[in-house]
Motif scaffolding. Structure first.
Motif, PDB file in Angstrom:
ATOM      1  N   GLN A 233     137.351  -2.633  73.592  1.00 37.23           N
ATOM      2  CA  GLN A 233     138.043  -3.910  73.395  1.00 37.23           C
ATOM      3  C   GLN A 233     139.527  -3.825  73.765  1.00 37.23           C
ATOM      4  OE1 GLN A 233     136.192  -6.594  72.383  1.00 37.23           O
ATOM      5  NE2 GLN A 233     134.447  -5.176  72.446  1.00 37.23           N
ATOM      6  N   HIS A 234     139.868  -2.903  74.628  1.00 37.82           N
ATOM      7  CA  HIS A 234     141.281  -2.683  74.953  1.00 37.82           C
ATOM      8  C   HIS A 234     141.725  -3.515  76.155  1.00 37.82           C
ATOM      9  CE1 HIS A 234     141.419   0.420  71.954  1.00 37.82           C
ATOM     10  NE2 HIS A 234     140.545   1.192  72.585  1.00 37.82           N
TER      11      HIS A 234
ATOM     12  N   GLY B  51     137.329   9.588  75.300  1.00 35.84           N
ATOM     13  CA  GLY B  51     138.420  10.181  76.052  1.00 35.84           C
ATOM     14  C   GLY B  51     139.673   9.335  76.086  1.00 35.84           C
ATOM     15  N   TYR B  52     139.771   8.373  75.161  1.00 38.86           N
ATOM     16  CA  TYR B  52     140.887   7.417  75.213  1.00 38.86           C
ATOM     17  C   TYR B  52     141.220   6.941  73.808  1.00 38.86           C
ATOM     18  CZ  TYR B  52     143.627   3.275  76.532  1.00 38.86           C
ATOM     19  OH  TYR B  52     144.626   2.354  76.677  1.00 38.86           O
ATOM     20  N   LEU B  53     142.494   6.652  73.586  1.00 41.68           N
ATOM     21  CA  LEU B  53     142.951   5.940  72.395  1.00 41.68           C
ATOM     22  C   LEU B  53     144.071   4.996  72.801  1.00 41.68           C
ATOM     23  CD1 LEU B  53     143.362   8.436  69.384  1.00 41.68           C
ATOM     24  CD2 LEU B  53     141.664   6.610  69.645  1.00 41.68           C
ATOM     25  N   HIS B  54     144.130   3.837  72.135  1.00 42.56           N
ATOM     26  CA  HIS B  54     145.247   2.928  72.305  1.00 42.56           C
ATOM     27  C   HIS B  54     146.528   3.648  71.895  1.00 42.56           C
ATOM     28  CE1 HIS B  54     147.963  -0.414  71.332  1.00 42.56           C
ATOM     29  NE2 HIS B  54     147.204  -1.170  72.109  1.00 42.56           N
ATOM     30  N   ASN B  55     147.636   3.339  72.559  1.00 42.42           N
ATOM     31  CA  ASN B  55     148.881   4.048  72.294  1.00 42.42           C
ATOM     32  C   ASN B  55     149.335   3.920  70.840  1.00 42.42           C
ATOM     33  OD1 ASN B  55     151.297   5.522  73.325  1.00 42.42           O
ATOM     34  ND2 ASN B  55     152.350   3.671  72.673  1.00 42.42           N
TER      35      ASN B  55
ATOM     36  N   THR C 178     131.632   7.105  82.627  1.00 40.23           N
ATOM     37  CA  THR C 178     131.344   6.255  83.775  1.00 40.23           C
ATOM     38  C   THR C 178     131.444   4.783  83.418  1.00 40.23           C
ATOM     39  OG1 THR C 178     128.981   6.447  83.256  1.00 40.23           O
ATOM     40  CG2 THR C 178     129.878   7.961  84.891  1.00 40.23           C
ATOM     41  N   ASP C 179     131.248   4.443  82.130  1.00 34.92           N
ATOM     42  CA  ASP C 179     131.327   3.038  81.737  1.00 34.92           C
ATOM     43  C   ASP C 179     132.772   2.568  81.620  1.00 34.92           C
ATOM     44  OD1 ASP C 179     128.594   2.855  81.678  1.00 34.92           O
ATOM     45  OD2 ASP C 179     128.437   3.271  79.529  1.00 34.92           O
ATOM     46  N   LEU C 180     133.603   3.327  80.881  1.00 39.03           N
ATOM     47  CA  LEU C 180     134.969   2.899  80.616  1.00 39.03           C
ATOM     48  C   LEU C 180     135.928   3.275  81.739  1.00 39.03           C
ATOM     49  CD1 LEU C 180     135.275   3.821  76.826  1.00 39.03           C
ATOM     50  CD2 LEU C 180     134.905   1.568  77.828  1.00 39.03           C
TER      51      LEU C 180
ATOM     52  N   ALA D  19     137.464   2.049  91.510  1.00 37.99           N
ATOM     53  CA  ALA D  19     137.434   1.538  90.141  1.00 37.99           C
ATOM     54  C   ALA D  19     138.845   1.326  89.609  1.00 37.99           C
ATOM     55  CB  ALA D  19     136.671   2.502  89.240  1.00 37.99           C
ATOM     56  N   ALA D  20     139.764   2.239  89.943  1.00 34.46           N
ATOM     57  CA  ALA D  20     141.146   2.091  89.506  1.00 34.46           C
ATOM     58  C   ALA D  20     141.770   0.824  90.083  1.00 34.46           C
ATOM     59  CB  ALA D  20     141.960   3.312  89.926  1.00 34.46           C
ATOM     60  N   LEU D  21     141.523   0.565  91.358  1.00 36.39           N
ATOM     61  CA  LEU D  21     142.063  -0.649  91.987  1.00 36.39           C
ATOM     62  C   LEU D  21     141.467  -1.908  91.374  1.00 36.39           C
ATOM     63  CD1 LEU D  21     142.088   0.514  95.718  1.00 36.39           C
ATOM     64  CD2 LEU D  21     144.075   0.152  94.234  1.00 36.39           C
TER      65      LEU D  21
END
Length: 401
Positions: free
Chosen positions: A39-40, A145-149, A2-4, A11-13
Motif C-alpha cells: 500500500q505504499h 525487502g522494503y520498509l517505508h522510511n 517479482t511482485d513488488l 519495471a523501474a521506468l
C-alpha cells in the motif's frame, strides 16, 4: 520480489512513470504515512533501483521536473538528494564505515557469548517482541525487502531505546534484508536515530506519531521508552576532500568491472570505452558477517543480469560473479588488459574489494552528478539542501544513462 520490485529497468521506468504525476503536492502531503505492505503508493518505491543505479538520480529528477516545478516537487527532489548527501558525507569520512564494522563485530561477539542478548536480538529479528508494530515491520522487511522510511525510523528508535539492542546489529539487520540497503544511507541514518551522527540529538519514536501516520493501525501506548538519552559516540573523524574520480583514457587496453553501485554503464561507453572483456563483481558476502537474505542476493543478481543483457553488445566477453580482488586481477591479466575500469564505487563492500587490487591500475571515473554534489556534504543536510537548486540547474540538459 517479482511482485513488488521486478528486477528490470523496464519495471523501474514503469514505476517512475506511474509516480511522476503524484510527485508534487500529493507526495508532500502523504509521504509520511505508512499504509502497510503493498500500500505504499504515496511514495515512489524507486529506491531499490536508484540504490543500484539501474535508474540514476538525474534521470528520476529530470522526469519529475518535466512535469512539476521544483518549488512544488521540492520535497521529493530533496529525498532523492538525501541519498547523495549521505554518500558524500561518508566519502569524506570513510573511517565512520570502518567504525561501524568494528562496532558490529563487537556486538556480534556479545551476541555469541551472552545468552540473554542473543535471545533478545533473535526475538527482534523474528518479530517476536511484545510490541505489535515493531513485529509487523520486522516481518514486512523480511518478507518484502522494503520498509517505508517513516517505519524505518520508528523501528530503529524502538530497537535502540526500547529494546536496548546495539544499533550496529539493527543496521546490519536492515542491510541484510533491504533491497535498497545502502552502506552510507543505512549506517548514517541509524547513527542519526541513535544520536551519534548529529551528536546529542536522537530520534524518539512516539505512540501518537505512529498512530497518526499508520492511520490507527498501530498505537503502542505505554510500550515505548518516552525520553531516552542519545547514545554516546566518538567525535567525527577529520573530513577528507571529496573524491574527484579518475580520467578515463579509452585508448589503453581495458577491461570493465561492473558492481552493484552502478548498473548503468552507458556513460562510460559514451567516453569511448571499448572493453576487451567485462566482469561482474559480487560483493554480497562482504555486506555482513551473517548471511545476507537470499531474496536480496537474488534481487541483486537479477538486476545485474538485466544490466549485462541490455548492454551486451558493448561489454565484450562476459565473466560473472567474481568475489575477490585476486580473482579480478587474475581475470584481467588473462585478458591482457593494461588497466581495469570501473564506475566509482562509494564507501562500502564493493569499494573495499576494488581497493585491494594491486596488480593493475584501477581507473574509477566519477559521475558529474556526484562530483558536483558530494563536496557540499560537509555539515548537516540543511546546509546541503541550499545547494539543491544549483545542483539541479547544473544537471539540466544532461542525457543521463
Amino acid at each position: 520480489m517479482t511482485d513488488l520490485f521486478p528486477p528490470t529497468r523496464t519495471a523501474a521506468l514503469e514505476k517512475l512513470s506511474a509516480f511522476v504525476p503524484k510527485a508534487a503536492r500529493d507526495y508532500a502531503s502523504r509521504r509520511n504515512y505508512d499504509l502497510g505492505p503493498g500500500q505504499h503508493d504515496n511514495v515512489s518505491t524507486l529506491s531499490p533501483y536508484i540504490r543500484h543505479r539501474l535508474m540514476t538520480e538525474p534521470e528520476v529528477i529530470a522526469a519529475v521536473l518535466g512535469r512539476h516545478a521544483l518549488s512544488s516537487s521540492e520535497k521529493f527532489v530533496q529525498e532523492v538528494f538525501w541519498r547523495t548527501y549521505w554518500k558524500g558525507w561518508l566519502e569524506m569520512r570513510p573511517a565512520v564505515w570502518g567504525g561501524y564494522q568494528q562496532g558490529l563485530a563487537r556486538a556480534w561477539d556479545q551476541v555469541q557469548t551472552q545468552s540473554g542478548l542473543r535471545g533478545e536480538w533473535e526475538a527482534a529479528c523474528k518479530g517476536e517482541t511484545e510490541i505489535a508494530c515493531f513485529n509487523h515491520w520486522a516481518h514486512e522487511l523480511v518478507n518484502t525487502g522494503y520498509l517505508h522510511n517513516h517505519a524505518r525510523m520508528w523501528f530503529a528508535s524502538i530497537w535502540i531505546f526500547t529494546l536496548r539492542l546495539p544499533w550496529e546489529l539493527g543496521a546490519d539487520f536492515f542491510l541484510r534484508h533491504l533491497y535498497d540497503g545502502d552502506p552510507a544511507s543505512n549506517t548514517l541514518s541509524w547513527r542519526w536515530v541513535a544520536g551519534v551522527q548529529t551528536q546529542g540529538k536522537n530520534y524518539v519514536a512516539r505512540a501518537s506519531n505512529i498512530s497518526k501516520y499508520t492511520e490507527g493501525r498501530f498505537s503502542p501506548l505505554y510500550q515505548l521508552t518516552s525520553n531516552p538519552e542519545p547514545l554516546d559516540g566518538p567525535p567525527h573523524p577529520p573530513r577528507m576532500d571529496a573524491p574527484e574520480g579518475d580520467r578515463l583514457d579509452p585508448s589503453k587496453p581495458s577491461v570493465l568491472v561492473l558492481h552493484e553501485d552502478d548498473m548503468s554503464p552507458g556513460w562510460l561507453f559514451e567516453q569511448g570505452l571499448k572493453p576487451l572483456a567485462t566482469a561482474t563483481l559480487d560483493a554480497t558476502a562482504q555486506i555482513s558477517p551473517l548471511h545476507v537474505a537470499p531474496n536480496v542476493t537474488s534481487f541483486k543478481s537479477a538486476l545485474m543480469d538485466d544490466c549485462t543483457t541490455r548492454w551486451s553488445a558493448s561489454l565484450g566477453p562476459l565473466t560473472t560473479g567474481l568475489t575477490t580482488a585476486q580473482a579480478i586481477e587474475d581475470w584481467a591479466r588473462s585478458i591482457g588488459a593494461e588497466q581495469i575500469v570501473t564506475p566509482y564505487a562509494p564507501v562500502g563492500p564493493a569499494a573495499t574489494i576494488l581497493n585491494n587490487i594491486r596488480a593493475l591500475p584501477v581507473i574509477r571515473p566519477l559521475r558529474d552528478f556526484d562530483r558536483r554534489a558530494w563536496p557540499h556534504a560537509t555539515a548537516g543536510f540543511f546546509k546541503f539542501k541550499k545547494k539543491i537548486p544549483e545542483l539541479v540547474g547544473a544537471m539540466k540538459g544532461l542525457q543521463p544513462v
